[in-house]
Design an enzyme around this catalytic site. Structure first.
Site, PDB file in Angstrom:
ATOM      1  N   ARG A 152      21.775  16.761   7.387  1.00  0.00           N
ATOM      2  CA  ARG A 152      21.107  15.497   7.717  1.00  0.00           C
ATOM      3  C   ARG A 152      19.890  15.305   6.817  1.00  0.00           C
ATOM      4  NH1 ARG A 152      22.197  14.202  13.266  1.00  0.00           N
ATOM      5  NH2 ARG A 152      24.372  14.711  13.698  1.00  0.00           N
TER       6      ARG A 152
ATOM      7  N   ARG B  30      20.798   5.282  10.682  1.00  0.00           N
ATOM      8  CA  ARG B  30      19.708   6.148  10.279  1.00  0.00           C
ATOM      9  C   ARG B  30      19.828   6.342   8.774  1.00  0.00           C
ATOM     10  NH1 ARG B  30      20.671  11.131  13.613  1.00  0.00           N
ATOM     11  NH2 ARG B  30      19.842  10.057  15.418  1.00  0.00           N
TER      12      ARG B  30
ATOM     13  N   CYS C 107      17.618  14.075  27.318  1.00  0.00           N
ATOM     14  CA  CYS C 107      18.745  14.993  27.508  1.00  0.00           C
ATOM     15  C   CYS C 107      18.400  16.304  26.826  1.00  0.00           C
ATOM     16  CB  CYS C 107      20.034  14.389  26.929  1.00  0.00           C
ATOM     17  SG  CYS C 107      20.171  14.573  25.139  1.00  0.00           S
TER      18      CYS C 107
END
Lengths: 597, 561
Positions: B142, B73, B469
Site C-alpha cells: 500500500r 485512496r 472495528c
C-alpha cells in the site's frame, strides 16, 4: 384456480382437435370478441361437464344483428357501449359488443348496422386502438360501405379546440364511403351521462325499427352479463393491503406502491390493462369550499333521483379538481356581474384559465353566492382516474398493484395535492375499500408470441405497466429478450422498483437496462436521448422482430418517436422520408405501442 | 481442517491480472454497485465499494438498492504533493466525490461518496495531476509512509526519495489500470507479474520509513519498516524491521496485533533488494487459506524470525548487520511553525479526523484551497491525518499564517491529547465498522478533556485512538488508550501503549458503553494524577501500576489480562 382434484384431467387424456374438427371450431369462433370467446369457452366447459347443450340457434350465428364498437383509452366509451348493449338486450335486441381493437377492420363491409362509440384524445386524435380502423377507412383502398347503416356517439371535452374530433372524423368517413347515417352524431361532453340518457331512447328506437327485417333472435346468454360483472358504473370494492413509498425523502416526487386485494373470480385483468379508481375528495377542501360559500354541509341536495347531504355529494360525487370551463362560465352568473368577463371572452383563454385552477381557486379569487342545489348542479360528476396496472395476474392473480405519484404543487396561494393521488397515497388506509374497475388496454399488450423481443421505454410512473410486463414474461416459457429503458430525475432517489429489475436481471428475464436520470448530469439526459445513444442496439433488436412499448407523458413519447427516426437516419443511412416510413411501418405492424398521458 | 484456499485467491487468479470484468461492471446502469468479484479486484485499483449503512433498511423497504458509492485512496508516497496537485485534489473532491477530501493515517488522501459513473473521470483527473491510485487498497504493497520531517530538509529529501523508490519497486506491473481507466492500448506480449505472481500477496502489505526520534509513521505497526540511521544529516542506511500489523478479529484469539521485529541494518543501496525479498517471502510463505491469518506477522510467527531473516537475506543477496541503536520520542505531530535548517518555514495544521471539508463551523477546505493558491512550497500529509504546509519562504509566512488563522486551521487552543489522537472513518460508510469512530470522536474527546482538567493533568497529552472495528486503521493497539468498536456504542478499552509506538497496549475492559468508559478513565486519571512519577506517561503508568501487563510477545500472551 378452478380445477379441483376430481376434475383434474391428466395429460394422457388430453386430446387436441385437428384437421376438419379444428377447422370447424376456427370457423365458428371467427370474429368473436375476447369476451365472447371467454363466454364460449365457459359454455363449452359447461357442456363437457355434463350440462345440456343450449338449444341450437342456427340463425344467430350469422353475425350479430347490431355491432356496437367502442374505442377509447379511458373506459368511458366502453361504459357507454356497454350500457347501450345492456339496454338493447333488455329490449330484445341482439348485439355484438367489441372494442375497436378486437374488430377486424377489413370485415367492416360485411357489417349492416354499426354503432360506434368513440372518444377523442388530447388534440383531436383518434384513440390508439381505433387507429387501424380509421387508417383503413381513410386509406388508399377504402371499403364500399353502401350496405352499412351507422351511428356515431362521440365523447370529448368541449374545452378543447378539437372537441369530439375523432367522432366527427369517423362520422364523415363512414358517410363518405357510402354508409347511411341513422342517427345524428352525438358529441357528448365530459358529463356524458346526461347526454347519454337523452340519446339512448332514440338509439333504441332506431335499432328496434330495424329489428323485424332482421329476424330478431334473442341469444340465450349474452357474454357481457356473464363475464364483465364489474365496470365503471358498477365498480369492484378492492381493499388496500399495502402502501409503501418508493422514492427517498430527498426525491422530488413522492411515489407510492399500492397493493390492492381482489377476488380473481370476480375481477380479472391482463398485463397492460389500466385500473379506473373512484376516489373521494379531500374532506378538508370540501370544508373550505363550504366555508367560502357559507353553505351547510348537511343541506340535502338531489343528484338524479338520489337525495344526499351536500357534504356527501361534494366528497364522493362531484368533481372538484378538474375544473371544466363550463363550470367557470356557470360560476360567473353567481359572482359580481362582469368580474369573469375577461376570462370568458376567449375560448382558449378560458380553457387555459380553467386548466390552471381548481374549483376552490375559482371561488376564492372570484367570490360569489350559490345555493346548495345550484352548486351540485354546476359541478360536473366526479371523474374516476386511471392508473396503469403495475402487476401481472401471472404473478399476482389476487392483487392489483399501482404506482401512484402523489402530486403536490403550489398554485394560487394554496398547496394543492393530486385529488386521487393524495387520496390513494395518504388518506386510504390498509383494509379500506377502494372502488375500482379494470379498463382493457388492448392496444398495449405483450406480443402473442412470447419469444418476440421486447423493448420497454418508460419515464417516471410510466414504468408501471413494464413491471406488469416483466412479471408476465417471467411466467412464460422461453420468453424473448427484454430491454428496459427507464428515465427519472435521480438515480439514487427515484429509480422506481430498482430491486425488482435487479431480481429480473439476476433470474435472466431482463437482459438489458438503460437509464436516463435527467437531474444527475448537467446535460439533462432523457430516455429519448438514451434511446438514440443505443441506436445500433435498437436496430439489432428490431431486426429480430422486437416490439417497442412506450409509457409516460405525451411529450416523452414524441421524443421517443423522433429518436427512433433519427436512429434510422443516423445508424441505418435512411433519408428523412424513409425514416418516417420506417416509423410508420412499426406503428402499422403494431410493433410500436404507446400508453401515454 | 479444510485447507482450501480462500475465495479471494481464486478471484485474483481468474482476474486476468486485475482486469476482472470491471469494464462490464462500470457499464451496468441498473446498479450503483460492482459485480461481487469486481468489488474485490477494484481494491487493487485503489477503491472500495461502500454503502451508506444509515440508509440500508429504509432503501430496502422502498425497493431501492443500498446507496452505493466508492472510496478511492491515492498512492502518494510520503504524503508529499505540490500546491498544484492540492488544488486538483480539492477540485476533484468537490466535483466528483462527496464534496470533501479525507487525509488518512497512511499519509494519503481519499475521496468518499464517489458514484460509479464518476470513478473513471475521477481516476483520469488524478492521473492528470500526476497522482495514481494503484495499490491504494488490495493485496499488494500500500502507500509507503515516510516521516515528513521538513526541518532536516536534506535528510528528508534523501529518505523521501527512498520511500518513493520503494513504492515504485513494489508496484504491480499489470497494465490493467492503464487500460481500464486511462484508455491506454493493451500490450501485445504476454503479461506477467514478476514480483507478485498472478495471485499477488495473501493480504495487504504496509511499508513505512521512519526518521528518529519521531515515530509519527508508527513504523513498528507496518509489515515492513525502514528506520533511517543518520550521521550529521547524512543517511548511513536503515534498520529494517518486519512483521508489524494491527488487524485482529473479535473473539478469535489466534489473531493479535504485533509490532515489527528488527531484522538488522542495511546500506541504502540494498533497500530495494530487501524490500522485494520481504515481499517475495511473504508471497511464497504467507497463508492463503485464512485471510485472518495472512498478514506477514503470522508468516513470521509461523516461520520463526531467524528462518525468515535467512530467507530474506538469501533472496536479497545480503547479510543484515547488527541493528543500530535508535531512540523514538513520540508518535504524534509537531504543530505550529517550525524553522528548517535551510531557512524555510513549515506549518503543521491540525485537521480534525483528517476531514477536509467546509462546515458551518470551519471552512477547512476553502482555507486550504486559499493557501494552495498562493503557496509555492509543498503539502505533506502526516500519518496522524494532519497537514504540513512545508517550505514556506520568510515573505510568504505572514500571509499563510493569516490565512490559516482566518480559517481556524491553527492547532492553538486544542488540547495536547486532542492533537495526539486519531480515529478511523467507520460509520456510516465503512463496511467493516461495528461502532462509531470519526463522527463520535470529537465529542468523546470533549469529555476526556473535562476529565483531564478535573484531575489537573491537562497539559500531559495522551495518545488516544478510536476505531470502529478491530482491523486497526487508526492503529488503536499502539495507543496509550485504545478504543476498539465492538457494537454500536460499545468499545473494548485498551491501555498501556508507551506513547512512542514501541509497546502494544492490552485489553483492560471489554465491551463498555460511554458511561463505563468514562468511569474507568476517571479512575485511571485520578490515580495517574496522584501516583505518577515525574514525567511518566499515562500508558507507562498503566503498566507500572499493574492495571495491565506489558505486551512482550503478543503471539503468546496478548489475550488475557
Amino acid at each position: 384456480m378452478q380445477a379441483t382434484g376430481e376434475q383434474h384431467v391428466s395429460n394422457e387424456q388430453l386430446q387436441s382437435l385437428s384437421g376438419p374438427e379444428l377447422g370447424r371450431l376456427l370457423q365458428a369462433i371467427e370474429g368473436l370478441s375476447t369476451e365472447q370467446l371467454n363466454w364460449a369457452s365457459g359454455y363449452l366447459a359447461g357442456i363437457s361437464a355434463g350440462g345440456h347443450p343450449a338449444r341450437p340457434v342456427s340463425t344467430a350465428r350469422q353475425s350479430a344483428q347490431v355491432t356496437i364498437l367502442y374505442a377509447s383509452q379511458t373506459g368511458n366509451a366502453r361504459s357507454v357501449a356497454q350500457r347501450l348493449a345492456d339496454a338493447a338486450a333488455a329490449s330484445g335486441i341482439e348485439s355484438r359488443l367489441l372494442s375497436a381493437h378486437e374488430f377486424k377492420a377489413r370485415r367492416i363491409a360485411d357489417e349492416r348496422l354499426l354503432i360506434l362509440v368513440v372518444s377523442t384524445q388530447g388534440e383531436g386524435e383518434v384513440p390508439e386502438n381505433a387507429e387501424s380502423l380509421y387508417n383503413y377507412l381513410t386509406g388508399r383502398k377504402p371499403p364500399d360501405l353502401s350496405k352499412l347503416e351507422f351511428a356515431v356517439f362521440g365523447l370529448g371535452d368541449s374545452s378543447y379546440t378539437h372537441f369530439c374530433k375523432a367522432g366527427v372524423d369517423f362520422d364523415q368517413a363512414l358517410e363518405k364511403l357510402g354508409g347511411r347515417r341513422i342517427l345524428e352524431r352525438l358529441d357528448a361532453d365530459v358529463d356524458f351521462d346526461s347526454d347519454f340518457s337523452v340519446w339512448l331512447p332514440n338509439a333504441l328506437q332506431v335499432l328496434e325499427n330495424r329489428q323485424p327485417a332482421r329476424q330478431a333472435v334473442v341469444l340465450p346468454l349474452t357474454p357481457r352479463q356473464s363475464v364483465t360483472q364489474y365496470n365503471r358504473d358498477k365498480p369492484y370494492p378492492a381493499s388496500l393491503i399495502e402502501n409503501r413509498r418508493l422514492t427517498t425523502d430527498q426525491a422530488l416526487t413522492d411515489v407510492h406502491h399500492l397493493v390492492l386485494e381482489i377476488d380473481p373470480a370476480a375481477i380479472s385483468y391482463q398485463a397492460g390493462d389500466s385500473l379506473g379508481v373512484w376516489f373521494r375528495n379531500d374532506p378538508a377542501q370540501v370544508d373550505e369550499i363550504l366555508g367560502l360559500l357559507a353553505l351547510d354541509g348537511n343541506t340535502h341536495v338531489r343528484l338524479g333521483d338520489k337525495s344526499l347531504s351536500l357534504s356527501e355529494a361534494l366528497l364522493e360525487k362531484r368533481e372538484l379538481s378538474l375544473l371544466h370551463p363550463k363550470v367557470v362560465s356557470g360560476w360567473a352568473r353567481h359572482t359580481d356581474s362582469g368580474s369573469l368577463d375577461k376570462q370568458l371572452a376567449d375560448k382558449n383563454e378560458l380553457r387555459r384559465f380553467a386548466a390552471e385552477r381548481r374549483f376552490i381557486d375559482l371561488i376564492e379569487a372570484f367570490p360569489g353566492r350559490i345555493e346548495a342545489q345550484q352548486l351540485v348542479d354546476l359541478l360536473g360528476p366526479l371523474q374516476p382516474r386511471l392508473y396503469s396496472i403495475a402487476s401481472s395476474p401471472a404473478e399476482y392473480a389476487d392483487e392489483i398493484h399501482l404506482t401512484v405519484s402523489a402530486l403536490q404543487y403550489e398554485a394560487h396561494g394554496r398547496r394543492h395535492r393530486g385529488a386521487a393521488s393524495a387520496y390513494l397515497s395518504e388518506r386510504l388506509k390498509p383494509d379500506d375499500n377502494l372502488d375500482v374497475y379494470v379498463v382493457d388496454n388492448d392496444s398495449f399488450r405483450l406480443p402473442d408470441d412470447p419469444s418476440t423481443p421486447v423493448i420497454m421505454i418508460g419515464a417516471g410512473t410510466g414504468i408501471a405497466p413494464f413491471r406488469s410486463f416483466l412479471q408476465q414474461r417471467a411466467s412464460q416459457e422461453n420468453p424473448g429478450r427484454n430491454w428496459l429503458i427507464f428515465g427519472n430525475r435521480h438515480f439514487h432517489d427515484d429509480f422506481l422498483y430498482q430491486t425488482d429489475w435487479i431480481e429480473h436481471r439476476r433470474s435472466g428475464v431482463l437482459e438489458k437496462v438503460s437509464v436516463a436520470f435527467s437531474r444527475d448530469s448537467e446535460q439533462r439526459n432523457y430516455v429519448q436521448d438514451r434511446l438514440f445513444d443505443e441506436g445500433p442496439a435498437v436496430l439489432e433488436w428490431l431486426a429480430q422482430g422486437a416490439h417497442i412499448y412506450v409509457c409516460g407523458a405525451i411529450d416523452m413519447e414524441k421524443g421517443v418517436a423522433e429518436s427512433l427516426q433519427r436512429i434510422a437516419i443516423e445508424y441505418a443511412g435512411k433519408t428523412r422520408l424513409e425514416a418516417e416510413e420506417f416509423y410508420q411501418n412499426l406503428r402499422h405492424q403494431k410493433r410500436y405501442l404507446r400508453d401515454v398521458y | 481442517m479444510d485447507l482450501k484456499t480462500n475465495p479471494n485467491e481464486l478471484i485474483k487468479a481468474n482476474s486476468n491480472f486485475l482486469r476482472g470484468t470491471l469494464r462490464e461492471s462500470l457499464a451496468d446502469e441498473l446498479t450503483g454497485a460492482l459485480k461481487a468479484d469486481d468489488a474485490q479486484i477494484s481494491k487493487f485499483h485503489g477503491f472500495y465499494e461502500q454503502d451508506d449503512r444509515d440508509l440500508r433498511q429504509q432503501r430496502n423497504a422502498r425497493l431501492l438498492e443500498p446507496y452505493y458509492s466508492f472510496m478511492l485512496r491515492a498512492r502518494l508516497p510520503g504524503g508529499v504533493c505540490t500546491s498544484a496537485q492540492w488544488l486538483a485534489i480539492d477540485s476533484i473532491g468537490r466535483r466528483l466525490g462527496n464534496g470533501s477530501v479525507r487525509l488518512t493515517t497512511r499519509q494519503t488522501f481519499q475521496f468518499h461518496g464517489i458514484l460509479k459513473k464518476s470513478l473513471k473521470p475521477l481516476i483520469r483527473e488524478i492521473n492528470r495531476a500526476m497522482i495514481d491510485s494503484i495499490g491504494g487498497c488490495g493485496d499488494v504493497n500500500r502507500n509507503v509512509l515516510c516521516n515528513p520531517n521538513p526541518v532536516q530538509s536534506s535528510l528528508h529529501a534523501e529518505v523521501y526519495a527512498w520511500a518513493k523508490k520503494i513504492s515504485e519497486a513494489l508496484l504491480p506491473q499489470t497494465r490493467a489500470y492503464h487500460e481500464i481507466w486511462l484508455d491506454e492500448k493493451p500490450l501485445i506480449q504476454n503479461e506477467s507479474e514478476p514480483l507478485y505472481g498472478d495471485t499477488y500477496l495473501p493480504r495487504k502489505f504496509k511499508t513505512a520509513v521512519a526518521v528518529p526520534p519521531h515515530n509519527d509513521v508508527d513504523v513498528y505497526t507496518n509489515d515492513l519498516g525502514f528506520i533511517a540511521i543518520e550521521d550529521r544529516g547524512k543517511l548511513l542506511g536503515f534498520n529494517v524491521c518486519a512483521g508489524g500489523g494491527m488487524g485482529t478479529t473479535h473473539g478469535d484469539s489466534s489473531t493479535f496485533p504485533r509490532l515489527a521485529d528488527e531484522l538488522g541494518f542495511i546500506a541504502p543501496a540494498d533497500t530495494l533488494a530487501v524490500a522485494r525479498a520481504v515481499v517475495a517471502t511473504q508471497r511464497d510463505f504467507g497463508n492463503r487459506v485464512s485471510r485472518r491469518h495472512a498478514r506477514l506477522k503470522y508468516t513470521i510467527e509461523t516461520m520463526g524470525l531467524a528462518a525468515f531473516r535467512r530467507e530474506v537475506e538469501e533472496r536479497a543477496g545480503i547479510v543484515f548487520q547488527a541493528a543500530r541503536p535508535v531512540r523514538f520520542s513520540d508518535q504524534g505531530d509537531r504543530y505550529g511553525w517550525q524553522h528548517g535548517v535551510d531557512g524555510k518555514f513549515h506549518l503543521t495544521l491540525y485537521i480534525e479526523n483528517g476531514r477536509v471539508t467546509d462546515t458551518p463551523d470551519a471552512a477547512v477546505m476553502t482555507g486550504l484551497r486559499k493557501i494552495a493558491e498562493i503557496h509555492d512550497g509543498d503539502f505533506r500529509i502526516t500519518a496522524n491525518q494532519n497537514l504540513i504546509i512545508a517550505n514556506v519562504s520568510a515573505e510568504k509566512k505572514p500571509l499563510i499564517n493569516d490565512l490559516a488563522g482566518a480559517f481556524g486551521l491553527l492547532a492553538e487552543a486544542k488540547s495536547q491529547t486532542r492533537l495526539n489522537s486519531i480515529a478511523c472513518v467507520a460509520l456510516p460508510s465503512c463496511p467493516q465498522a461495528m461502532a462509531e469512530a470519526e463522527r463520535y470522536f470529537p465529542a468523546f474527546l470533549d469529555k476526556i478533556e473535562q476529565l483531564e482538567a478535573r484531575h489537573g493533568v491537562a497539559g500531559q497529552g495522551v495518545v488516544i485512538r478510536m476505531t470502529g472495528c478491530p482491523n486497526g486503521c487508526a492503529r488503536p493497539f499502539a495507543a496509550e488508550i485504545g478504543l476498539v468498536g465492538k457494537a454500536p456504542g460499545r468499545y473494548n478499552l485498551m491501555l498501556g501503549g508507551d506513547g512512542t509506538g514501541q509497546r502494544l497496549n492490552r485489553l483492560f475492559r471489554e465491551n463498555l458503553d460511554e458511561t463505563d468508559i468514562l468511569a474507568e478513565l476517571d479512575e485511571l486519571y485520578r490515580r495517574y494524577a496522584a501516583e505518577r512519577n515525574k514525567g511518566e506517561r499515562l500508558g507507562d503508568f498503566a503498566v507500572r501500576s499493574g492495571l495491565v501487563r506489558a505486551v512482550d510477545n503478543p503471539a503468546e500472551d496478548y489475550h488475557g489480562r
